[in-house]
Design a protein around this motif. Structure first.
Motif, PDB file in Angstrom:
ATOM      1  N   TYR A 380      48.296  12.674   7.516  1.00  0.00           N
ATOM      2  CA  TYR A 380      47.318  11.856   8.217  1.00  0.00           C
ATOM      3  C   TYR A 380      46.541  12.689   9.234  1.00  0.00           C
ATOM      4  O   TYR A 380      45.309  12.570   9.364  1.00  0.00           O
ATOM      5  CB  TYR A 380      47.993  10.684   8.919  1.00  0.00           C
ATOM      6  CG  TYR A 380      47.013   9.729   9.555  1.00  0.00           C
ATOM      7  CD1 TYR A 380      46.317   8.804   8.782  1.00  0.00           C
ATOM      8  CD2 TYR A 380      46.762   9.776  10.923  1.00  0.00           C
ATOM      9  CE1 TYR A 380      45.404   7.941   9.358  1.00  0.00           C
ATOM     10  CE2 TYR A 380      45.837   8.915  11.507  1.00  0.00           C
ATOM     11  CZ  TYR A 380      45.169   7.992  10.720  1.00  0.00           C
ATOM     12  OH  TYR A 380      44.246   7.143  11.291  1.00  0.00           O
ATOM     13  N   GLY A 381      47.258  13.560   9.943  1.00  0.00           N
ATOM     14  CA  GLY A 381      46.607  14.404  10.935  1.00  0.00           C
ATOM     15  C   GLY A 381      45.575  15.329  10.326  1.00  0.00           C
ATOM     16  O   GLY A 381      44.515  15.591  10.932  1.00  0.00           O
ATOM     17  N   ARG A 382      45.847  15.834   9.134  1.00  0.00           N
ATOM     18  CA  ARG A 382      44.878  16.687   8.445  1.00  0.00           C
ATOM     19  C   ARG A 382      43.542  15.958   8.262  1.00  0.00           C
ATOM     20  O   ARG A 382      42.465  16.506   8.523  1.00  0.00           O
ATOM     21  CB  ARG A 382      45.409  17.091   7.065  1.00  0.00           C
ATOM     22  CG  ARG A 382      46.457  18.169   7.045  1.00  0.00           C
ATOM     23  CD  ARG A 382      46.933  18.418   5.617  1.00  0.00           C
ATOM     24  NE  ARG A 382      45.843  18.883   4.764  1.00  0.00           N
ATOM     25  CZ  ARG A 382      45.491  20.157   4.601  1.00  0.00           C
ATOM     26  NH1 ARG A 382      46.154  21.102   5.243  1.00  0.00           N
ATOM     27  NH2 ARG A 382      44.492  20.481   3.803  1.00  0.00           N
ATOM     28  N   LEU A 383      43.640  14.709   7.798  1.00  0.00           N
ATOM     29  CA  LEU A 383      42.415  13.952   7.529  1.00  0.00           C
ATOM     30  C   LEU A 383      41.658  13.649   8.816  1.00  0.00           C
ATOM     31  O   LEU A 383      40.433  13.764   8.873  1.00  0.00           O
ATOM     32  CB  LEU A 383      42.750  12.663   6.794  1.00  0.00           C
ATOM     33  CG  LEU A 383      43.350  12.831   5.397  1.00  0.00           C
ATOM     34  CD1 LEU A 383      43.618  11.478   4.770  1.00  0.00           C
ATOM     35  CD2 LEU A 383      42.426  13.637   4.493  1.00  0.00           C
ATOM     36  N   VAL A 384      42.388  13.262   9.849  1.00  0.00           N
ATOM     37  CA  VAL A 384      41.740  12.953  11.124  1.00  0.00           C
ATOM     38  C   VAL A 384      41.048  14.191  11.690  1.00  0.00           C
ATOM     39  O   VAL A 384      39.982  14.092  12.324  1.00  0.00           O
ATOM     40  CB  VAL A 384      42.780  12.404  12.122  1.00  0.00           C
ATOM     41  CG1 VAL A 384      42.179  12.282  13.520  1.00  0.00           C
ATOM     42  CG2 VAL A 384      43.279  11.037  11.662  1.00  0.00           C
ATOM     43  N   CYS A 385      41.626  15.365  11.430  1.00  0.00           N
ATOM     44  CA  CYS A 385      41.057  16.615  11.948  1.00  0.00           C
ATOM     45  C   CYS A 385      40.012  17.213  11.016  1.00  0.00           C
ATOM     46  O   CYS A 385      39.554  18.350  11.228  1.00  0.00           O
ATOM     47  CB  CYS A 385      42.182  17.628  12.197  1.00  0.00           C
ATOM     48  SG  CYS A 385      43.276  17.163  13.555  1.00  0.00           S
ATOM     49  N   GLY A 386      39.638  16.493   9.968  1.00  0.00           N
ATOM     50  CA  GLY A 386      38.532  16.909   9.141  1.00  0.00           C
ATOM     51  C   GLY A 386      38.875  17.729   7.921  1.00  0.00           C
ATOM     52  O   GLY A 386      37.973  18.230   7.233  1.00  0.00           O
TER      53      GLY A 386
END
Length: 394
Positions: A380-386
């Protein structure tokens, strides 16, 4: 092969699950020792209709929504983690069977109470041949396989366009079983290894995996308009397997409080553990974590159910958030169980004390590749960070 089925309300299914608790608790130690579910447990699940919850309605299924699934499986998990986990796998795999062409479903659901197990990790190679594929490989962690009739397993199709993941529907009778389930946790789930050797699989029983995982696209015409079949497989599966973890944490609190009256804290002045401030803090802290686990399980269930009802596709971020919620459920459930297990004292290590089994079961759940909190939170963090996702299982 149609049938008329009365679909129980959510409250009725939940009560049926609660009524099974004495049977599940009675058989828990036997299941640990024998590394599979007791026949009485399987019969009780069947009689209660639990295993029909994610089966197509025309085969006697209830097509239950995921909030109901979380209700029921977490209730089973309060009594026994292995039973809840195995029931969850049977639900997921029965749902998966409903994605195959309708004539394949007729074959799978030919018996009224057929059980379908399955593995999502592609452990075999499928080579194209006239009319289908030749399958070779193995699937470890095949939960419930010993007591199932069919498997829905993943494989890699070695075709002219390069390798691609596929799902295959296989009769259990066609597979070799390796009885290797000697583990620390979820011992009663019978998650043995199965092997395919030069097995011919008709083309109708081979499905491309990616459209199923991420888009909810499948080959069934009869199920096309059913809300439970209008969502991505991965999202539905993640919600389902979150429920046993939640139930284990709820069961740990109940097990701890049942043993609390009259217990002392050895080598201290506390004649009653229930009077010690540390106990109050431990129980309260565990309760908060259990509530947080429940929040994430039901948030994910409601999100996926809403998309199924509306027939609207889930966004990439929403699918990743379901994985996030699954990781949070596992993380908070383990934290709660750890607290209560630590507070349970030396006598809790005996095998007839449930908390030690719950501790091992929740640890095992957290180590599962699709449930591991760090993996899910990172995704999830990967997606939020672009960044893009680094997995197909989304």
């Amino acid at each position: 092969m149609g049938t008329t089925t009365t679909i129980p309300a959510r409250a009725e299914l939940l009560q049926r699950a609660r009524d099974l608790a004495p049977v599940l608790r009675r058989n828990a130690e036997w299941q640990e020792e024998n590394r599979r579910l007791h026949d009485e447990t399987v019969e009780a699940l069947t009689a209660a209709g639990i295993l029909r919850m994610r089966r197509p309605h025309r085969y006697g299924g209830f097509e239950s929504d995921l909030r109901t699934v979380v209700d029921v499986l977490s209730e089973l998990g309060r009594a026994d983690g292995s039973t809840a986990w195995t029931a969850g796998v049977w639900m997921i795999s029965s749902w998966m069977a409903g994605l195959f062409p309708d004539e394949v479903q007729d074959e799978i659901f030919d018996a009224p109470d057929v059980r379908v197990s399955g593995i999502l990790s592609p452990g075999a190679i499928a080579v194209p041949t006239d009319g289908g594929v030749i399958l070779n490989g193995k699937w470890s962690f095949n939960t419930g396989a010993l007591q199932s009739t069919w498997n829905t397993n993943a494989a890699v199709l070695d075709g002219p366009d390069g390798p691609q993941p596929v799902m295959v529907a296989l009769p259990m009778a066609d597979l070799k079983i390796v009885d290797d389930w000697h583990t620390a946790g979820l011992r009663g789930s019978g998650s043995v290894t199965t092997i395919a050797e030069n097995l011919f699989v008709p083309q109708a029983r081979v499905l491309p995996m990616v459209p199923i995982l991420q888009e909810g696209r499948h080959a069934s015409l009869a199920n096309a308009d059913a809300p439970i079949y209008r969502v991505p497989f991965m999202s539905a599966a993640c919600v389902t397997v979150s429920a046993p973890a939640l139930g284990l944490a709820q069961g740990a609190k109940e097990a701890f409080l049942e043993r609390l009256p009259g217990r002392k804290i050895t080598y201290t002045d506390y004649a009653n553990q229930s009077e010690a401030p540390i106990t109050h803090l431990q129980v309260a802290d565990a309760t908060v974590k259990i509530d947080e686990a429940g929040f994430h399980a039901y948030r994910a269930a409601d999100l996926v159910d809403a998309h199924g009802e509306a027939g609207e596709p889930m966004t990439l971020e929403e699918r990743a958030r379901v994985r996030l919620d699954l990781g949070a459920v596992c993380q908070r459930a383990k934290e709660a169980v750890d607290l209560l297990n630590t507070a349970s004292g030396g006598s809790s290590i005996y095998t007839n004390v449930p908390i030690q089994r719950i501790e091992r079961d929740v640890q095992t759940v957290n180590l599962h590749a699709i449930m591991h909190p760090n993996t899910n939170l990172e995704l999830y963090g990967r997606l939020v960070c672009g960044l893009g996702p680094n997995t197909l299982y989304l």
